[in-house]
Design an enzyme around this catalytic site. Structure first.
Site, PDB file in Angstrom:
ATOM      1  N   GLU A  67       0.816  -1.217   0.000  1.00  0.00           N
ATOM      2  CA  GLU A  67       0.000   0.000   0.000  1.00  0.00           C
ATOM      3  C   GLU A  67       0.850   1.269   0.000  1.00  0.00           C
ATOM      4  O   GLU A  67       1.113   1.850   1.058  1.00  0.00           O
ATOM      5  CB  GLU A  67      -0.948   0.013   1.212  1.00  0.00           C
ATOM      6  CG  GLU A  67      -1.898   1.190   1.202  1.00  0.00           C
ATOM      7  CD  GLU A  67      -2.857   1.194   2.394  1.00  0.00           C
ATOM      8  OE1 GLU A  67      -3.614   2.167   2.539  1.00  0.00           O
ATOM      9  OE2 GLU A  67      -2.823   0.228   3.198  1.00  0.00           O
ATOM     10  N   LYS A 124      -2.637  -2.310  -2.969  1.00  0.00           N
ATOM     11  CA  LYS A 124      -3.681  -1.406  -2.461  1.00  0.00           C
ATOM     12  C   LYS A 124      -3.245   0.029  -2.749  1.00  0.00           C
ATOM     13  O   LYS A 124      -2.615   0.671  -1.913  1.00  0.00           O
ATOM     14  CB  LYS A 124      -3.917  -1.619  -0.964  1.00  0.00           C
ATOM     15  CG  LYS A 124      -5.057  -0.741  -0.404  1.00  0.00           C
ATOM     16  CD  LYS A 124      -5.380  -1.071   1.047  1.00  0.00           C
ATOM     17  CE  LYS A 124      -6.496  -0.186   1.578  1.00  0.00           C
ATOM     18  NZ  LYS A 124      -6.878  -0.504   2.964  1.00  0.00           N
TER      19      LYS A 124
END
Length: 795
Positions: A614, A656
């Site tokens: 992420e 992500k």
């Protein structure tokens, strides 16, 4: 390694049956690996063969259902229950490997990847040896459509979809010349360029000339083969294999095609000699030449020989022919680069008015009847019985042999498969299987990993009043995790460390609640960041300097603990800020982010956890959407370079990222623009081997409904790019899934069922968004009433 050559029946090229079984047993007994490489084009096959030849070892060329369809081009229909493109692709690919592999001098096995029970039509088609059957599966549709678009050339005697030669080809060229339309001659050098050319011509409903130069022919079968002057072995083999490939595939595209070879200079007549030898053999067998035409610089004798085979000697006699530049032969059909696809080049050529043998192995999920049929054909039913087989990740099927990109060639990937046995195959298989489950169709993640009560980050005035106690956090999270039917829309739940070991009011572990409700537990393992930031960096829109995320020091031990507790995936968040005027994010911050995330991912995989990577670019600020797109592309490019450097197994990881959006205080952008720039950025940066992308929702302006906006944006992406993305595109939302649920609950036990209903409804809405079919306003939401700025910073 000369011993396997002593096995009866083992020879250069494709081997099957008893010889193949004996080779696999020999490898198992002797302790060496035979890699199974997923391929999706002639280029990936060539690179795989070259690498195996360099190592002097046998190899398994493997085709997945999707890779098979890609082999013949994504422009062909591949409806569920029919799988026409996948069948045609697998068959054409197997024939291609049979034609080319003997020249590489190594034994080759051809395998098809796992065939699920829902895709048995694909297997049925592969077991049918009649390639013409595959090519005609959708021919009726194409022919009827194009009879309506351009009826006139179809009236020519002998006209048909696929390769035409002789009098029919001459009549088509004359018709084009007399009628005044262009037939482009496109230089190709791979199955991908051929596919793209055919797709573009099909879209326009017009005939096309597939053309191969001497150099492009050699490239078709790989630059690793010898092509000495005076012999031209690779150019001959490439041209012949390419012509057979076009013949196998082109009928399915529903248009007439001429196969031409570009000008043969007097110094390269060995190339023409080899092709004419193939023409003669094909003519004896089929009554027509293999090629439609050859261009030769000079030579009456050659023209005479060609005339006897009814081969056109000079397309220059027909002013309707337009040769599209040589750059086309290096274009390729690939999902990651839309600017360089052949489709656009051929469309331009067509629209610009200024220009006047069976598959040899099959893995089957279930099906005794299929296995029985395969046994009768001496086809191996399960390579898993041989521990010597090592499947190289799915990223290989999207690699390609191209002189402009040496880092992504198959050669390096296959050599790594031969040379790097250090990663435990069982662990990698487990990671891949977990990632596959996380990427189940229509499903995403519930992000429940806030360190404090999630209501404090919900950005709502009433929610912020709920007391933040461990009892309330436990009650709310157990409410969420036990929501009936939530697993229909949620594949994984991201937990905070506290929750991973927490029990509900009845003494039941949260992890058990999640598992029993059909979802996979995950764990946030980063330790946030210090707002004091990295010394010497600029202060960004969050009000503090650029930051570095903490937690690597004891991650190995914590990852092992999390796995033992039942977690099977992990999350780590790094934060980057945007400010064009200050040059944020800085190169320093980007480098720290991507290498920290790569190191975290590597550690997690070593302990059995699928890492969520992420690199979050926060939306705070007044920048426009184009600056966000530019920086997101830069960050993701650096991120995948770092993941490669750290040997992260992409098939066992997910991404992500942020959506590409303008800053909260910046100029607004339409949903269509957000969707388009986001997906185009991902297509340009994210390898297809990464199975899934799960967006964070990100903060929104106070006059926006965070839940609804996040759902609509995701749905628009999947609507606009359906069938054009190699990965699962879904959600990993916290507030954007829970806000209405939290405000409905407000800490009161009597509101539990109503809150669960709200959570299930919003999860279902996002499931629809993953499928590209959410209708705005159809899911109840708390809206913008009561919106306040959520708590910022680490969580």
């Amino acid at each position: 390694m000369s011993t396997f050559w002593d096995i009866p029946g083992v020879q250069p090229g494709v081997i099957t049956g008893d010889a193949a079984k004996a080779l696999l047993k020999h490898a198992k007994d002797s302790g060496y690996v035979i890699p199974a490489i997923n391929c999706s084009s002639s280029g990936t096959v060539n690179s795989c063969l070259e690498a195996a030849t360099t190592m002097g070892k046998p190899v398994i060329i493997q085709f997945s259902e999707e890779g098979s369809a890609s082999f013949v081009g994504k422009g062909l229909p591949n409806d569920h229950g029919v799988k026409a493109a996948s069948i045609l692709g697998a068959a054409a690919a197997a024939h291609y490997v049979r034609n080319v592999s003997p020249a590489y001098g190594i034994p080759v096995l051809v395998n098809s990847d796992l065939c699920a029970k829902t895709s048995l039509a694909w297997l049925d088609g592969m077991l049918d040896p009649d390639l013409e059957t595959f090519a005609s599966l959708k021919r009726t549709f194409f022919c009827l459509f194009y009879l309506l678009v351009m009826p006139t050339f179809w009236d020519i005697p002998g006209m048909k979809p696929g390769v035409i030669t002789g009098d029919t080809a001459k009549a088509l060229l004359k018709h084009a010349k007399d009628t005044g339309y262009v037939i482009p001659a496109i230089n190709c050098s791979s199955s991908g360029t051929v596919n793209s050319c055919l797709e573009a011509a099909t879209i326009k409903g017009k005939p096309v000339i597939i053309q191969f130069s001497e150099d492009g022919s050699a490239s078709f079968v790989g630059k690793g083969l010898p092509n000495e002057h005076g012999v031209k072995a690779a150019s001959i083999l490439g041209a012949v294999a390419a012509a057979h490939y076009v013949r196998n595939v082109s009928p399915a595209y529903g248009i007439p095609v001429l196969v031409n070879t570009d000008l043969c200079a007097k110094t390269s007549l060995a190339w023409l000699d080899g092709m004419l030898e193939a023409d003669e053999g094909f003519f004896k067998a089929h009554g027509e030449p293999l090629f439609s035409s050859h261009l030769v610089e000079d030579g009456a004798e050659y023209l005479k020989k060609m005339a006897a085979l009814n081969i056109i000697g000079d397309l220059g006699d027909y002013s309707c022919v337009k040769t599209v530049g040589n750059d086309t032969q290096w274009a390729y059909y690939d999902k990651r680069d839309w600017e360089l696809t052949m489709v656009g080049l051929v469309k331009e050529a067509l629209t610009n008015p200024s220009w006047r043998a069976p598959v040899l192995f099959a893995l089957v999920e279930k099906g005794a009847e299929c296995l029985k049929k395969m046994a009768a054909l001496n086809i191996i039913g399960d390579l898993g019985d041989y521990s010597c087989v090592k499947t190289v990740g799915n990223d290989t099927q999207w690699a390609y042999y191209d002189k402009r990109d040496l880092e992504l060639t198959m050669v390096g990937l296959v050599k790594e498969a031969f040379d790097n046995p250090s990663r435990d195959p069982a662990r990698m298989a487990e990671l891949k299987e977990t990632a596959k489950k996380l990427c189940s169709p229509g499903k995403g993640f519930l992000a429940a990993d806030e360190s404090a009560g999630p209501w404090l980050r919900a950005g709502h005035a009433d929610a912020a009043k709920i007391p933040d106690t461990i009892e309330n956090r436990g009650a709310y999270r157990s409410l969420c995790f036990s929501t009936p039917g939530l697993n229909e829309f949620i594949s994984g739940v991201i937990l905070h460390w506290e929750t991973l070991f927490q029990k509900d009011a009845t003494g039941k572990e949260m992890v058990a609640i999640i598992k029993e409700n059909g979802m996979i537990p995950g764990i946030k393992v980063d330790k946030g960041y210090n707002k004091k930031g990295v010394w010497g960096t600029e202060t960004g829109p969050l009000g503090h300097p650029e930051v570095a995320t903490l937690g690597l020091d004891d991650l190995q031990q914590r990852a092992a603990q999390a796995y033992a507790q039942g977690a099977r995936f992990a999350k780590w968040r790094n934060v980057l800020q945007l400010d064009p005027a200050k040059g944020l994010p800085s190169d320093l911050a980007i480098r720290d982010t991507v290498h920290t995330l790569a190191r975290y991912a590597s550690i997690c995989q070593s302990e059995g956890l699928v890492p969520i990577v992420e690199p979050e670019i926060v939306p705070n600020g007044d920048h426009d959407i184009h600056y966000c797109a530019k920086m997101t592309r830069k960050v993701l490019t650096a991120q995948f370079e770092a993941l490669k450097l750290h040997n992260v197994y992409l098939e066992g990881a997910v991404l992500k990222p942020n959506m590409v959006k303008p800053g909260i205080q910046g100029p607004k952008a339409s949903t269509e623009l957000i969707a388009t720039l986001t997906v185009e950025t991902l297509l340009a940066t994210v390898p297809p081997s990464m199975p899934g992308i799960f967006f964070l929702s990100g903060e929104t302006a106070l006059d926006e409904d965070n839940e609804e906006v996040a759902t609509i944006n995701l749905s628009k992406m999947n609507e606009l790019y359906k069938g054009k993305m190699p990965w699962h595109l879904a959600f990993s939302y916290g507030k954007a899934l829970q806000k209405t649920c939290i405000v409905t609950w407000l800490g009161k036990a009597e509101n539990k069922q109503a809150a669960q209903k709200a959570l299930r409804a919003r999860s279902g809405a996002n499931s629809d968004a993953v499928l590209g079919k959410y209708k705005a306003g159809t899911c109840a939401s708390i809206g913008t009433d009561g919106n306040i700025m959520q708590a910022a910073g680490p969580y």
